[in-house]
Design a protein around this motif. Structure first.
Motif, PDB file in Angstrom:
ATOM      1  N   TRP A 199     -26.184 -82.318  62.211  1.00 57.76           N
ATOM      2  CA  TRP A 199     -27.026 -81.098  61.646  1.00 57.76           C
ATOM      3  C   TRP A 199     -27.294 -80.090  63.128  1.00 57.76           C
ATOM      4  CZ3 TRP A 199     -31.646 -78.937  62.520  1.00 57.76           C
ATOM      5  CH2 TRP A 199     -31.974 -77.714  61.589  1.00 57.76           C
ATOM      6  N   GLU A 200     -27.640 -81.017  63.881  1.00 61.37           N
ATOM      7  CA  GLU A 200     -28.483 -80.474  65.182  1.00 61.37           C
ATOM      8  C   GLU A 200     -27.156 -79.588  65.832  1.00 61.37           C
ATOM      9  OE1 GLU A 200     -31.090 -81.450  69.028  1.00 61.37           O
ATOM     10  OE2 GLU A 200     -29.660 -82.921  68.192  1.00 61.37           O
ATOM     11  N   GLN A 201     -25.934 -80.367  65.971  1.00 60.92           N
ATOM     12  CA  GLN A 201     -24.671 -79.616  66.535  1.00 60.92           C
ATOM     13  C   GLN A 201     -24.074 -78.580  65.728  1.00 60.92           C
ATOM     14  OE1 GLN A 201     -22.013 -83.014  66.786  1.00 60.92           O
ATOM     15  NE2 GLN A 201     -22.703 -83.766  68.713  1.00 60.92           N
ATOM     16  N   ILE A 216     -36.206 -81.578  64.387  1.00 58.21           N
ATOM     17  CA  ILE A 216     -34.892 -82.563  64.365  1.00 58.21           C
ATOM     18  C   ILE A 216     -35.203 -83.789  65.525  1.00 58.21           C
ATOM     19  CG2 ILE A 216     -33.556 -81.333  66.191  1.00 58.21           C
ATOM     20  CD1 ILE A 216     -32.323 -82.983  62.964  1.00 58.21           C
ATOM     21  N   GLY A 217     -35.704 -83.346  66.507  1.00 54.66           N
ATOM     22  CA  GLY A 217     -35.934 -84.429  67.551  1.00 54.66           C
ATOM     23  C   GLY A 217     -36.721 -85.598  67.158  1.00 54.66           C
ATOM     24  N   GLN A 269     -26.027 -76.425  63.810  1.00 55.77           N
ATOM     25  CA  GLN A 269     -27.080 -75.490  63.974  1.00 55.77           C
ATOM     26  C   GLN A 269     -26.770 -74.743  65.452  1.00 55.77           C
ATOM     27  OE1 GLN A 269     -27.939 -75.392  60.799  1.00 55.77           O
ATOM     28  NE2 GLN A 269     -29.897 -74.335  61.889  1.00 55.77           N
ATOM     29  N   ALA A 270     -26.655 -75.536  66.516  1.00 53.33           N
ATOM     30  CA  ALA A 270     -26.282 -74.914  67.859  1.00 53.33           C
ATOM     31  C   ALA A 270     -25.082 -74.043  67.896  1.00 53.33           C
ATOM     32  CB  ALA A 270     -26.066 -76.097  68.770  1.00 53.33           C
ATOM     33  N   GLN A 304     -34.979 -87.808  64.208  1.00 53.42           N
ATOM     34  CA  GLN A 304     -34.042 -88.783  64.973  1.00 53.42           C
ATOM     35  C   GLN A 304     -34.851 -89.882  65.496  1.00 53.42           C
ATOM     36  OE1 GLN A 304     -32.041 -85.843  67.798  1.00 53.42           O
ATOM     37  NE2 GLN A 304     -30.579 -85.606  66.600  1.00 53.42           N
ATOM     38  N   LYS A 334     -37.607 -77.358  62.946  1.00 55.07           N
ATOM     39  CA  LYS A 334     -37.578 -77.317  64.120  1.00 55.07           C
ATOM     40  C   LYS A 334     -38.057 -78.588  64.626  1.00 55.07           C
ATOM     41  CE  LYS A 334     -37.473 -72.607  64.599  1.00 55.07           C
ATOM     42  NZ  LYS A 334     -36.041 -72.171  64.741  1.00 55.07           N
ATOM     43  N   ALA A 392     -28.349 -86.545  61.329  1.00 53.44           N
ATOM     44  CA  ALA A 392     -29.464 -85.534  62.384  1.00 53.44           C
ATOM     45  C   ALA A 392     -28.599 -84.950  63.262  1.00 53.44           C
ATOM     46  CB  ALA A 392     -30.649 -86.140  62.542  1.00 53.44           C
ATOM     47  N   LEU A 393     -27.862 -85.522  64.059  1.00 55.55           N
ATOM     48  CA  LEU A 393     -27.272 -85.283  65.098  1.00 55.55           C
ATOM     49  C   LEU A 393     -26.096 -84.368  64.628  1.00 55.55           C
ATOM     50  CD1 LEU A 393     -26.753 -85.389  68.060  1.00 55.55           C
ATOM     51  CD2 LEU A 393     -25.136 -87.083  67.972  1.00 55.55           C
TER      52      LEU A 393
END
Length: 258
Positions: free
Chosen positions: A129-131, A107-108, A133-134, A111, A105, A126-127
């Protein structure tokens, strides 16, 4: 009796020169292992691990380009940043890839820490991975359309490119007693496969199911295989166009969602 502190210190230094000195784990270039105190959490790593990305804060510290400004009570180099998150930074340096738990939780924060340590590769990972997950949280849409026209053939569209890869991985073309893999001519994009014609003009060319070696002789067979793959992948049928013919494979359009 008076204690000669200077003489005692001199005697101790002769016994062990490092006894009265703070840890030189970061300063001694001959040391292959480094101990870091990051926000109160101790981490040990090889110097070469920290120096993997030239120009980063950790590489400059490991190579001696950046002097250690703060040490803890044990003499370890101290970095006033988030301690628990540094675990993922160190693992990225060790593995060369970012591996995070699915329920991660922060990730921000990761980064921001990557930016502080000047690790653009980690920031980008990290970006990504975030995309990913979205994308996984969004419903996946699948459409299978059959115009019953050989010039258009069967079209498979899916918002989840992973399912398209599953379809491609299931099919293989055999021609002249050799395996050619999935026919590139059927690929429109990462989201679309369109079988504009089914049996190629080349003599002896066949499309078969990988591992089963089952010859797909009609578009209906291919459509049925796609539907079965969709159901196994967790998709559910929501609408079907012209289902009056009594069979799913006879429908002109099938829409699934997951």
């Amino acid at each position: 009796m008076e204690w000669d502190l200077r003489r005692m210190e001199s005697d101790l230094r002769q016994i062990n020169p490092d006894l009265l000195q703070p840890s030189k784990s970061f300063k001694k270039t001959s040391s292959g292992t480094v101990t870091l105190n990051v926000g109160g959490y101790l981490y040990a790593a090889q110097r070469q691990t920290l120096a993997k990305h030239p120009g980063s804060v950790l590489e400059e510290m490991a190579s001696g380009k950046r002097p250690v400004q703060h040490v803890d009570s044990m003499g370890n180099a101290f970095i006033d940043r988030d301690g628990p998150i540094f675990r993922h930074i160190l693992n990225f340096l060790r593995l060369g890839e970012l591996l995070l738990p699915d329920d991660f939780k922060e990730i921000g924060l990761l980064q921001r820490e990557a930016e502080f340590y000047r690790l653009p590769e980690l920031t980008e990972a990290a970006l990504d991975w975030e995309q990913q997950q979205a994308a996984q949280r969004e419903p996946a849409f699948l459409e299978v359309t059959d115009s019953h026209d050989r010039s258009h053939g069967l079209k498979v569209y899916c918002s989840d490119t992973g399912f398209i890869e599953k379809v491609k991985g299931r099919l293989v073309q055999i021609s002249k007693s050799r395996l050619d893999g999935f026919p590139e001519e059927f690929e429109v994009s990462s989201n679309i496969i369109q079988f504009r014609h089914f049996i190629k003009s080349e003599m002896g060319s066949r499309l078969v199911l990988k591992e089963d070696s089952t010859f797909l002789c009609t578009l209906e067979c291919l459509k049925l295989e796609t539907v079965m793959l969709a159901l196994r992948a967790g998709f559910r049928l929501i609408t079907s166009l012209d289902s009056s013919r009594g069979s799913v494979v006879q429908c002109e359009a099938l829409h699934f969602v997951k």
